[in-house]
Scaffold this motif. Structure first.
Motif, PDB file in Angstrom:
ATOM      1  N   LEU A   1       0.829  -1.190  -0.042  1.00  0.00           N
ATOM      2  CA  LEU A   1       0.128  -0.065  -0.183  1.00  0.00           C
ATOM      3  C   LEU A   1       0.967   1.220  -0.018  1.00  0.00           C
ATOM      4  O   LEU A   1       2.048   1.386   0.769  1.00  0.00           O
ATOM      5  CB  LEU A   1      -0.818   0.109   1.129  1.00  0.00           C
ATOM      6  CG  LEU A   1      -1.974  -1.025   1.336  1.00  0.00           C
ATOM      7  CD1 LEU A   1      -2.738  -0.806   2.825  1.00  0.00           C
ATOM      8  CD2 LEU A   1      -3.014  -1.225   0.261  1.00  0.00           C
ATOM      9  N   VAL A   2       0.388   2.309  -0.653  1.00  0.00           N
ATOM     10  CA  VAL A   2       1.082   3.583  -0.650  1.00  0.00           C
ATOM     11  C   VAL A   2      -0.131   4.669  -0.371  1.00  0.00           C
ATOM     12  O   VAL A   2      -1.218   4.274  -0.493  1.00  0.00           O
ATOM     13  CB  VAL A   2       1.733   3.662  -2.087  1.00  0.00           C
ATOM     14  CG1 VAL A   2       2.965   2.760  -2.204  1.00  0.00           C
ATOM     15  CG2 VAL A   2       0.577   3.725  -3.126  1.00  0.00           C
ATOM     16  N   GLN A   3       0.294   5.858  -0.054  1.00  0.00           N
ATOM     17  CA  GLN A   3      -0.717   6.787   0.110  1.00  0.00           C
ATOM     18  C   GLN A   3      -0.356   8.231  -0.417  1.00  0.00           C
ATOM     19  O   GLN A   3       0.783   8.450  -0.423  1.00  0.00           O
ATOM     20  CB  GLN A   3      -1.091   6.897   1.490  1.00  0.00           C
ATOM     21  CG  GLN A   3      -0.177   7.676   2.402  1.00  0.00           C
ATOM     22  CD  GLN A   3      -0.419   7.870   3.981  1.00  0.00           C
ATOM     23  OE1 GLN A   3      -1.509   7.338   4.482  1.00  0.00           O
ATOM     24  NE2 GLN A   3       0.523   8.301   4.682  1.00  0.00           N
ATOM     25  N   TRP A   4      -1.218   9.155  -0.492  1.00  0.00           N
ATOM     26  CA  TRP A   4      -0.961  10.388  -1.013  1.00  0.00           C
ATOM     27  C   TRP A   4      -2.010  11.344  -0.525  1.00  0.00           C
ATOM     28  O   TRP A   4      -3.409  10.769  -0.220  1.00  0.00           O
ATOM     29  CB  TRP A   4      -0.551  10.731  -2.310  1.00  0.00           C
ATOM     30  CG  TRP A   4      -1.681  10.593  -3.595  1.00  0.00           C
ATOM     31  CD1 TRP A   4      -2.178   9.636  -3.903  1.00  0.00           C
ATOM     32  CD2 TRP A   4      -2.200  11.672  -3.972  1.00  0.00           C
ATOM     33  NE1 TRP A   4      -3.256   9.571  -4.986  1.00  0.00           N
ATOM     34  CE2 TRP A   4      -3.231  11.007  -5.170  1.00  0.00           C
ATOM     35  CE3 TRP A   4      -2.218  12.857  -4.261  1.00  0.00           C
ATOM     36  CZ2 TRP A   4      -4.009  11.979  -5.698  1.00  0.00           C
ATOM     37  CZ3 TRP A   4      -3.092  13.940  -4.914  1.00  0.00           C
ATOM     38  CH2 TRP A   4      -3.830  13.265  -5.891  1.00  0.00           C
ATOM     39  N   ALA A   5      -2.078  12.715  -0.587  1.00  0.00           N
ATOM     40  CA  ALA A   5      -3.157  13.414   0.008  1.00  0.00           C
ATOM     41  C   ALA A   5      -3.678  14.712  -1.197  1.00  0.00           C
ATOM     42  O   ALA A   5      -2.778  15.574  -1.214  1.00  0.00           O
ATOM     43  CB  ALA A   5      -2.616  14.082   1.168  1.00  0.00           C
ATOM     44  N   PRO A   6      -4.864  14.336  -1.718  1.00  0.00           N
ATOM     45  CA  PRO A   6      -4.981  15.588  -2.440  1.00  0.00           C
ATOM     46  C   PRO A   6      -5.803  16.658  -1.710  1.00  0.00           C
ATOM     47  O   PRO A   6      -6.402  16.454  -0.640  1.00  0.00           O
ATOM     48  CB  PRO A   6      -6.232  14.956  -3.537  1.00  0.00           C
ATOM     49  CG  PRO A   6      -6.378  13.798  -2.679  1.00  0.00           C
ATOM     50  CD  PRO A   6      -5.569  13.209  -2.053  1.00  0.00           C
ATOM     51  N   ALA A   7      -5.660  17.823  -1.905  1.00  0.00           N
ATOM     52  CA  ALA A   7      -6.323  18.951  -1.214  1.00  0.00           C
ATOM     53  C   ALA A   7      -7.677  19.139  -1.829  1.00  0.00           C
ATOM     54  O   ALA A   7      -7.985  19.071  -3.171  1.00  0.00           O
ATOM     55  CB  ALA A   7      -5.446  20.201  -1.410  1.00  0.00           C
ATOM     56  N   ARG A   8      -8.673  19.295  -0.974  1.00  0.00           N
ATOM     57  CA  ARG A   8     -10.066  19.664  -1.189  1.00  0.00           C
ATOM     58  C   ARG A   8     -10.189  20.729  -2.171  1.00  0.00           C
ATOM     59  O   ARG A   8     -11.227  21.037  -3.031  1.00  0.00           O
ATOM     60  CB  ARG A   8     -10.928  19.867  -0.117  1.00  0.00           C
ATOM     61  CG  ARG A   8     -11.155  18.599   0.625  1.00  0.00           C
ATOM     62  CD  ARG A   8     -12.053  18.548   1.787  1.00  0.00           C
ATOM     63  NE  ARG A   8     -12.223  17.411   2.485  1.00  0.00           N
ATOM     64  CZ  ARG A   8     -12.700  16.177   2.237  1.00  0.00           C
ATOM     65  NH1 ARG A   8     -13.293  16.329   1.238  1.00  0.00           N
ATOM     66  NH2 ARG A   8     -12.537  15.259   2.768  1.00  0.00           N
ATOM     67  N   SER A   9      -9.302  21.827  -1.956  1.00  0.00           N
ATOM     68  CA  SER A   9      -9.273  23.347  -3.023  1.00  0.00           C
ATOM     69  C   SER A   9      -8.908  22.996  -4.123  1.00  0.00           C
ATOM     70  O   SER A   9      -9.174  23.840  -5.009  1.00  0.00           O
ATOM     71  CB  SER A   9      -8.472  24.210  -2.069  1.00  0.00           C
ATOM     72  OG  SER A   9      -7.075  23.546  -2.170  1.00  0.00           O
ATOM     73  N   SER A  10      -8.669  21.805  -4.402  1.00  0.00           N
ATOM     74  CA  SER A  10      -8.144  21.588  -5.967  1.00  0.00           C
ATOM     75  C   SER A  10      -9.152  21.357  -6.885  1.00  0.00           C
ATOM     76  O   SER A  10      -9.949  20.454  -6.560  1.00  0.00           O
ATOM     77  CB  SER A  10      -6.974  20.622  -5.953  1.00  0.00           C
ATOM     78  OG  SER A  10      -6.572  20.137  -7.158  1.00  0.00           O
ATOM     79  N   SER A  11      -9.172  21.690  -8.082  1.00  0.00           N
ATOM     80  CA  SER A  11     -10.130  21.416  -8.980  1.00  0.00           C
ATOM     81  C   SER A  11     -10.354  20.074  -9.318  1.00  0.00           C
ATOM     82  O   SER A  11     -10.934  19.608  -9.895  1.00  0.00           O
ATOM     83  CB  SER A  11     -10.290  22.373 -10.328  1.00  0.00           C
ATOM     84  OG  SER A  11      -8.871  22.214 -10.799  1.00  0.00           O
ATOM     85  N   ARG A  12      -8.764  19.272  -8.983  1.00  0.00           N
ATOM     86  CA  ARG A  12      -8.625  17.923  -9.625  1.00  0.00           C
ATOM     87  C   ARG A  12      -9.042  16.935  -8.506  1.00  0.00           C
ATOM     88  O   ARG A  12      -9.081  15.738  -8.635  1.00  0.00           O
ATOM     89  CB  ARG A  12      -7.317  17.842  -9.678  1.00  0.00           C
ATOM     90  CG  ARG A  12      -6.630  18.968 -10.600  1.00  0.00           C
ATOM     91  CD  ARG A  12      -5.174  18.948 -10.938  1.00  0.00           C
ATOM     92  NE  ARG A  12      -4.507  20.294 -11.146  1.00  0.00           N
ATOM     93  CZ  ARG A  12      -3.422  20.675 -11.511  1.00  0.00           C
ATOM     94  NH1 ARG A  12      -2.631  19.551 -11.566  1.00  0.00           N
ATOM     95  NH2 ARG A  12      -3.129  21.807 -11.943  1.00  0.00           N
TER      96      ARG A  12
END
Ligand code: FMN
Length: 172
Positions: free
Chosen positions: A62-73
């Motif tokens: 397993l790996v992880q990363w964190a997208p920001a809620r503010s990002s359009s993506r």
């Protein structure tokens, strides 16, 4: 006698809404690599530059990363069933900034697709092809956990992100 080196020039504070800049600076004391995460969204290929990546588990992988809620993506990545995480090599600084600015930047680069139809970049230092394992709420970000279906690597030095800047490792 001097005190411990760690006491020189230190500042300590309780995180609060009016000192976010300082908290960001403390977070920035942690040196990371730089990744480009890709997926196929409802409107086509989407990419994002992310330094929030880390490895998590060997069994299962397993790996992880964190997208920001503010990002359009954000939705494209939290909805994605499959995505690929590319660890950038030292010479890929311009790619990191290009993808950070433009989620469609991949369209200007040589791209292939993996077994799950995810757009993948060639010549990165490493790549993890992932299936979504979990998505967790995490304040103004989400934590996306991926199960690694395939991993790939080449020789080379990584791109580094430290104190808000992309840089290279200086070998002695
Ligand atoms: C070195 C670097 C690391 C970044 N790391 C992250 C990250 O971990 N998570 C994230 O959501 N955005 C991260 N970003 C920002 C995104 O790449 C992108 O610029 C942002 O989502 C732009 O949002 P927009 O699509 O709303 O314009 C990073 C940018 C850079 C240059």
């Amino acid at each position: 006698m001097n005190g411990p080196a760690s006491a020189i020039g230190t500042s300590s504070f309780v995180p609060a809404p009016d000192n976010g800049r300082m908290l960001r600076d403390v977070f920035g004391r942690f040196a990371t690599g730089v990744t480009v995460v890709t997926t196929r969204g409802p409107d086509g290929c989407v990419a994002i530059t992310a330094n929030s990546f880390s490895s998590v588990s060997m069994d299962p992988p397993l790996v992880q990363w964190a997208p920001a809620r503010s990002s359009s993506r954000f939705a494209a990545f939290t909805d994605a069933l499959h995505f690929s995480i590319h660890i950038l090599g030292a010479e890929q600084e311009s790619l990191a900034y290009e993808v950070a600015r433009d989620q469609r930047a991949l369209l200007r680069h040589a791209m292939e697709v993996n077994d799950n139809d995810v757009p993948i970049l060639q010549n990165c230092l490493a790549r993890f092809d992932c299936a979504r394992h979990a998505v967790h709420d995490a304040g103004d970000h989400a934590i996306v956990v991926g199960e690694v279906l395939r991993a790939q690597m080449r020789e080379g030095l990584p791109l580094i992100f430290f104190q808000g800047k992309v840089s290279r490792l200086h070998s002695n």
